[in-house]
Design a protein around this motif. Structure first.
Motif, PDB file in Angstrom:
ATOM      1  N   ALA A 179      27.311  61.885 -70.957  1.00  0.00           N
ATOM      2  CA  ALA A 179      26.393  60.799 -70.613  1.00  0.00           C
ATOM      3  C   ALA A 179      26.997  59.862 -69.574  1.00  0.00           C
ATOM      4  CB  ALA A 179      26.010  60.023 -71.868  1.00  0.00           C
ATOM      5  N   ALA A 180      28.317  59.686 -69.618  1.00  0.00           N
ATOM      6  CA  ALA A 180      28.988  58.788 -68.669  1.00  0.00           C
ATOM      7  C   ALA A 180      29.318  59.472 -67.352  1.00  0.00           C
ATOM      8  CB  ALA A 180      30.271  58.244 -69.296  1.00  0.00           C
ATOM      9  N   GLY A 181      29.148  60.794 -67.303  1.00  0.00           N
ATOM     10  CA  GLY A 181      29.446  61.517 -66.081  1.00  0.00           C
ATOM     11  C   GLY A 181      30.934  61.675 -65.817  1.00  0.00           C
ATOM     12  N   VAL A 182      31.726  61.754 -66.896  1.00  0.00           N
ATOM     13  CA  VAL A 182      33.173  61.915 -66.751  1.00  0.00           C
ATOM     14  C   VAL A 182      33.622  63.080 -67.631  1.00  0.00           C
ATOM     15  CG1 VAL A 182      33.501  59.462 -66.296  1.00  0.00           C
ATOM     16  CG2 VAL A 182      33.735  60.317 -68.632  1.00  0.00           C
ATOM     17  N   SER A 183      34.898  63.426 -67.525  1.00  0.00           N
ATOM     18  CA  SER A 183      35.442  64.501 -68.336  1.00  0.00           C
ATOM     19  C   SER A 183      35.851  63.975 -69.712  1.00  0.00           C
ATOM     20  CB  SER A 183      36.667  65.114 -67.648  1.00  0.00           C
ATOM     21  OG  SER A 183      37.732  64.187 -67.610  1.00  0.00           O
ATOM     22  N   VAL A 184      35.946  64.877 -70.671  1.00  0.00           N
ATOM     23  CA  VAL A 184      36.409  64.496 -72.010  1.00  0.00           C
ATOM     24  C   VAL A 184      37.811  63.886 -71.959  1.00  0.00           C
ATOM     25  CG1 VAL A 184      37.058  65.387 -74.285  1.00  0.00           C
ATOM     26  CG2 VAL A 184      34.911  66.127 -73.217  1.00  0.00           C
ATOM     27  N   PRO A 185      38.758  64.487 -71.211  1.00  0.00           N
ATOM     28  CA  PRO A 185      40.089  63.863 -71.121  1.00  0.00           C
ATOM     29  C   PRO A 185      40.055  62.437 -70.577  1.00  0.00           C
ATOM     30  CG  PRO A 185      40.218  66.131 -70.373  1.00  0.00           C
ATOM     31  CD  PRO A 185      38.756  65.820 -70.560  1.00  0.00           C
ATOM     32  N   THR A 186      39.082  62.147 -69.709  1.00  0.00           N
ATOM     33  CA  THR A 186      38.972  60.784 -69.173  1.00  0.00           C
ATOM     34  C   THR A 186      38.611  59.796 -70.275  1.00  0.00           C
ATOM     35  OG1 THR A 186      38.333  61.563 -66.967  1.00  0.00           O
ATOM     36  CG2 THR A 186      37.726  59.308 -67.538  1.00  0.00           C
ATOM     37  N   VAL A 187      37.733  60.197 -71.193  1.00  0.00           N
ATOM     38  CA  VAL A 187      37.371  59.327 -72.306  1.00  0.00           C
ATOM     39  C   VAL A 187      38.591  59.076 -73.176  1.00  0.00           C
ATOM     40  CG1 VAL A 187      35.928  59.053 -74.366  1.00  0.00           C
ATOM     41  CG2 VAL A 187      34.981  60.130 -72.305  1.00  0.00           C
ATOM     42  N   TYR A 188      39.333  60.137 -73.479  1.00  0.00           N
ATOM     43  CA  TYR A 188      40.522  59.978 -74.314  1.00  0.00           C
ATOM     44  C   TYR A 188      41.573  59.118 -73.618  1.00  0.00           C
ATOM     45  CZ  TYR A 188      38.938  63.361 -77.785  1.00  0.00           C
ATOM     46  OH  TYR A 188      38.238  63.992 -78.787  1.00  0.00           O
ATOM     47  N   ALA A 189      41.718  59.294 -72.318  1.00  0.00           N
ATOM     48  CA  ALA A 189      42.699  58.498 -71.575  1.00  0.00           C
ATOM     49  C   ALA A 189      42.313  57.020 -71.572  1.00  0.00           C
ATOM     50  CB  ALA A 189      42.808  59.015 -70.142  1.00  0.00           C
ATOM     51  N   ALA A 190      41.016  56.742 -71.541  1.00  0.00           N
ATOM     52  CA  ALA A 190      40.549  55.356 -71.465  1.00  0.00           C
ATOM     53  C   ALA A 190      40.587  54.657 -72.814  1.00  0.00           C
ATOM     54  CB  ALA A 190      39.129  55.315 -70.897  1.00  0.00           C
ATOM     55  N   TYR A 191      40.253  55.383 -73.889  1.00  0.00           N
ATOM     56  CA  TYR A 191      40.079  54.711 -75.181  1.00  0.00           C
ATOM     57  C   TYR A 191      40.826  55.353 -76.354  1.00  0.00           C
ATOM     58  CZ  TYR A 191      36.397  51.991 -72.977  1.00  0.00           C
ATOM     59  OH  TYR A 191      35.701  51.131 -72.162  1.00  0.00           O
ATOM     60  N   GLY A 192      41.463  56.480 -76.129  1.00  0.00           N
ATOM     61  CA  GLY A 192      42.211  57.124 -77.195  1.00  0.00           C
ATOM     62  C   GLY A 192      41.371  58.100 -77.996  1.00  0.00           C
ATOM     63  N   ASN A 193      40.337  57.617 -78.642  1.00  0.00           N
ATOM     64  CA  ASN A 193      39.425  58.471 -79.406  1.00  0.00           C
ATOM     65  C   ASN A 193      38.135  57.695 -79.663  1.00  0.00           C
ATOM     66  OD1 ASN A 193      40.070  56.641 -81.464  1.00  0.00           O
ATOM     67  ND2 ASN A 193      41.581  58.015 -82.385  1.00  0.00           N
ATOM     68  N   LYS A 194      37.245  58.285 -80.451  1.00  0.00           N
ATOM     69  CA  LYS A 194      35.956  57.630 -80.698  1.00  0.00           C
ATOM     70  C   LYS A 194      36.133  56.315 -81.451  1.00  0.00           C
ATOM     71  CE  LYS A 194      32.881  59.486 -83.553  1.00  0.00           C
ATOM     72  NZ  LYS A 194      31.806  60.347 -84.105  1.00  0.00           N
ATOM     73  N   THR A 195      37.080  56.284 -82.362  1.00  0.00           N
ATOM     74  CA  THR A 195      37.342  55.045 -83.094  1.00  0.00           C
ATOM     75  C   THR A 195      37.863  53.962 -82.161  1.00  0.00           C
ATOM     76  OG1 THR A 195      37.781  56.253 -85.144  1.00  0.00           O
ATOM     77  CG2 THR A 195      38.663  54.016 -84.978  1.00  0.00           C
ATOM     78  N   GLY A 196      38.776  54.330 -81.268  1.00  0.00           N
ATOM     79  CA  GLY A 196      39.289  53.366 -80.299  1.00  0.00           C
ATOM     80  C   GLY A 196      38.199  52.837 -79.395  1.00  0.00           C
ATOM     81  N   LEU A 197      37.289  53.698 -79.014  1.00  0.00           N
ATOM     82  CA  LEU A 197      36.156  53.284 -78.186  1.00  0.00           C
ATOM     83  C   LEU A 197      35.273  52.299 -78.938  1.00  0.00           C
ATOM     84  CD1 LEU A 197      34.234  53.459 -75.800  1.00  0.00           C
ATOM     85  CD2 LEU A 197      33.460  55.676 -76.629  1.00  0.00           C
ATOM     86  N   THR A 198      35.041  52.563 -80.205  1.00  0.00           N
ATOM     87  CA  THR A 198      34.203  51.673 -81.000  1.00  0.00           C
ATOM     88  C   THR A 198      34.879  50.325 -81.202  1.00  0.00           C
ATOM     89  OG1 THR A 198      33.411  53.650 -82.157  1.00  0.00           O
ATOM     90  CG2 THR A 198      32.830  51.521 -83.107  1.00  0.00           C
ATOM     91  N   ARG A 199      36.192  50.324 -81.398  1.00  0.00           N
ATOM     92  CA  ARG A 199      36.922  49.061 -81.528  1.00  0.00           C
ATOM     93  C   ARG A 199      36.813  48.258 -80.239  1.00  0.00           C
ATOM     94  NH1 ARG A 199      41.415  48.163 -85.796  1.00  0.00           N
ATOM     95  NH2 ARG A 199      41.059  46.124 -84.878  1.00  0.00           N
TER      96      ARG A 199
END
Length: 208
Positions: free
Chosen positions: A50-70
């Motif tokens: 949905a964000a138009g990025v790679s999965v590794p980019t999400v992990y690099a930015a926030y760590g995981n889904k929990t980190g993103l939610t925090r």
């Protein structure tokens, strides 16, 4: 001779800006997906798509889904403008009624702008311990602010029979996301009306 350092400096600023924009886009996509299909049902892969990025980019930015939610929960506090509340509390020192109104105004902004995220974190915390801690931490920070303010008042300001801890409890019972949602979503109140009612109700319940 200064052209190359200047170019590198602006390239660095450009990369930092792009990284910040990417984080914002990931957060925006995650918020929409979490709210539309639920936290548990949303995968990091879906957020990345949905964000138009790679999965590794999400992990690099926030760590995981929990980190993103925090991160979304942390942004909720920023959206409500904590500095504004602190300035209003300081400027109204010596006037408990105005200080209560300032805190009620902050809660109104918080629930109006980020109530969906607060509810999301609370519900996700039922199965995700780290998010349960994040929710409790947020509530605890609010309590500490109120304890600090109430403790600054002279003796005799609080209603008879109330100590600071009890006053914090009364505040929490009145000003919370569930009361706000009931009044706005179910009863048709405007957020301004809720804020005004909170200010008056808090003064009646807490002040002599």
């Amino acid at each position: 001779m200064s052209a190359e350092p200047d170019r590198r400096r602006y390239d660095s600023l450009r990369r930092a800006t792009q990284a910040r924009e990417t984080r914002m886009e990931i957060a925006r996509a995650a918020r929409e997906l979490f709210l539309s299909q639920g936290w548990a049902a949303t995968t990091v892969r879906e957020v990345a798509r949905a964000a138009g990025v790679s999965v590794p980019t999400v992990y690099a930015a926030y760590g995981n889904k929990t980190g993103l939610t925090r991160a979304l929960a942390d942004a909720a506090d920023l959206s409500a403008d904590v500095p504004r509340m602190l300035e209003e509390l300081e400027s109204s020192a010596g006037d408990p009624g105005r200080q209560l109104a300032a805190m009620a105004a902050y809660d109104r902004r918080l629930f109006e702008r980020a109530g969906d995220i607060i509810t999301l974190v609370r519900e996700a915390g039922r199965t995700e311990p780290e998010l349960a801690v994040a929710y409790r931490d947020g509530r605890g920070q609010g309590d500490r602010t109120r304890e600090l303010v109430f403790s600054s008042w002279p003796d005799g300001v609080l209603r008879g029979g109330l100590d600071v801890r009890s006053a914090v409890d009364v505040y929490a019972a009145l000003c919370n996301i569930d009361v706000y949602t009931t009044l706005t979503a179910e009863r048709g109140w405007s957020s301004e009306r809720v804020e005004h009612w909170w200010g008056e109700a808090l003064a009646r319940q807490l002040l002599n």
